[in-house]
Scaffold this motif. Structure first.
Motif, PDB file in Angstrom:
ATOM      1  N   GLN A 186      -7.981  -4.458  11.460  1.00 36.22           N
ATOM      2  CA  GLN A 186      -9.344  -3.931  11.468  1.00 36.22           C
ATOM      3  C   GLN A 186      -9.683  -3.500  10.052  1.00 36.22           C
ATOM      4  O   GLN A 186     -10.239  -4.283   9.295  1.00 36.22           O
ATOM      5  N   CYS A 187      -9.304  -2.309   9.652  1.00 30.66           N
ATOM      6  CA  CYS A 187      -9.630  -1.903   8.280  1.00 30.66           C
ATOM      7  C   CYS A 187      -8.793  -2.668   7.269  1.00 30.66           C
ATOM      8  O   CYS A 187      -9.196  -2.889   6.148  1.00 30.66           O
ATOM      9  N   GLY A 188      -7.579  -3.084   7.649  1.00 35.05           N
ATOM     10  CA  GLY A 188      -6.729  -3.899   6.797  1.00 35.05           C
ATOM     11  C   GLY A 188      -5.764  -3.135   5.917  1.00 35.05           C
ATOM     12  O   GLY A 188      -4.920  -3.756   5.261  1.00 35.05           O
ATOM     13  N   TYR A 189      -5.847  -1.824   5.874  1.00 35.11           N
ATOM     14  CA  TYR A 189      -4.985  -1.073   4.958  1.00 35.11           C
ATOM     15  C   TYR A 189      -3.500  -1.260   5.293  1.00 35.11           C
ATOM     16  O   TYR A 189      -2.687  -1.471   4.401  1.00 35.11           O
ATOM     17  N   LYS A 247       0.816  -1.221   0.000  1.00 36.49           N
ATOM     18  CA  LYS A 247       0.000   0.000   0.000  1.00 36.49           C
ATOM     19  C   LYS A 247       0.844   1.262   0.000  1.00 36.49           C
ATOM     20  O   LYS A 247       1.928   1.310   0.565  1.00 36.49           O
ATOM     21  N   CYS A 255      -0.831   2.008  12.532  1.00 35.71           N
ATOM     22  CA  CYS A 255      -2.171   1.451  12.344  1.00 35.71           C
ATOM     23  C   CYS A 255      -3.164   2.483  12.852  1.00 35.71           C
ATOM     24  O   CYS A 255      -3.230   2.742  14.048  1.00 35.71           O
ATOM     25  N   ARG A 256      -3.928   3.065  11.938  1.00 31.31           N
ATOM     26  CA  ARG A 256      -4.896   4.092  12.335  1.00 31.31           C
ATOM     27  C   ARG A 256      -6.004   3.516  13.198  1.00 31.31           C
ATOM     28  O   ARG A 256      -6.638   4.228  13.963  1.00 31.31           O
ATOM     29  N   CYS A 257      -6.253   2.225  13.074  1.00 33.22           N
ATOM     30  CA  CYS A 257      -7.333   1.602  13.845  1.00 33.22           C
ATOM     31  C   CYS A 257      -6.888   1.246  15.260  1.00 33.22           C
ATOM     32  O   CYS A 257      -7.722   0.968  16.115  1.00 33.22           O
ATOM     33  N   THR A 316      -2.218  -3.717   6.988  1.00 30.53           N
ATOM     34  CA  THR A 316      -1.901  -5.116   7.275  1.00 30.53           C
ATOM     35  C   THR A 316      -0.798  -5.706   6.403  1.00 30.53           C
ATOM     36  O   THR A 316       0.100  -6.375   6.935  1.00 30.53           O
TER      37      THR A 316
END
Length: 168
Positions: free
Chosen positions: A107-110, A46, A143-145, A112
């Motif tokens: 969580q959101c996976g971005y 990403k 990790c924003r989550c 990950t």
């Protein structure tokens, strides 16, 4: 016939990406991240900040974790690169991918893919021996989550599995 201006020239490079050889002609300013995503369509890696501050673009180059947004593709000529796509498949997950799932470390996976590549590199480096060291060595991946606790659990699980296997 006059040659192309330097700004339009490409440079031939060879990369082994996820076990497959690629002979490429790339512009000198192409980042490894852009080559992977835009030219080779390996979109698991990403683009987060594009400044080396978030770790979303982490890949393994010759087994070492790097931020691919900070590396020019031409600098990696001859290298072996592993992206998230090269670690495992849906049918046969890499142990770290499985651990992330088992520990609900996303969580959101971005972030990950970068988190997993960084964790695989961290484990192979052999520097993490405690939860505090895991957290410190993973600190370049944001990790924003806020799944940090579960991410540390997943990495710790893999380290414990390796220690048990070594003891047997």
């Amino acid at each position: 016939m006059p040659s192309a201006p330097p700004s339009l020239r490409t440079i031939p490079i060879t990369l082994t990406i996820n076990g497959r050889r690629h002979d490429l002609d790339v512009a000198p300013w192409t980042s490894l991240l852009d080559l992977l995503r835009e030219d080779l369509k390996l979109c698991g890696t990403k683009k987060g900040c594009d400044h080396g501050q978030c770790g979303a673009c982490t890949v393994l180059v010759d087994g070492v974790r790097i931020n691919s947004c900070l590396s020019l593709a031409v600098m990696r000529d001859g290298a072996e690169i592993t992206t998230i796509e090269g670690l495992g498949t849906p049918e046969r997950l890499h142990p770290m991918q499985r651990a992330f799932m088992e520990h609900d470390a996303l969580q959101c996976g971005y972030c990950t893919p970068g988190q997993i590549c960084s964790a695989v590199g961290l484990v192979s480096e052999g520097h993490a021996h405690s939860r505090a060291e895991i957290r410190e060595l993973m600190s370049g991946n944001l990790c924003r989550c806020g799944a940090y606790t579960n991410i540390a659990d997943a990495v710790e699980d893999i380290l414990e599995q390796q220690q048990k296997a070594a003891a047997e």
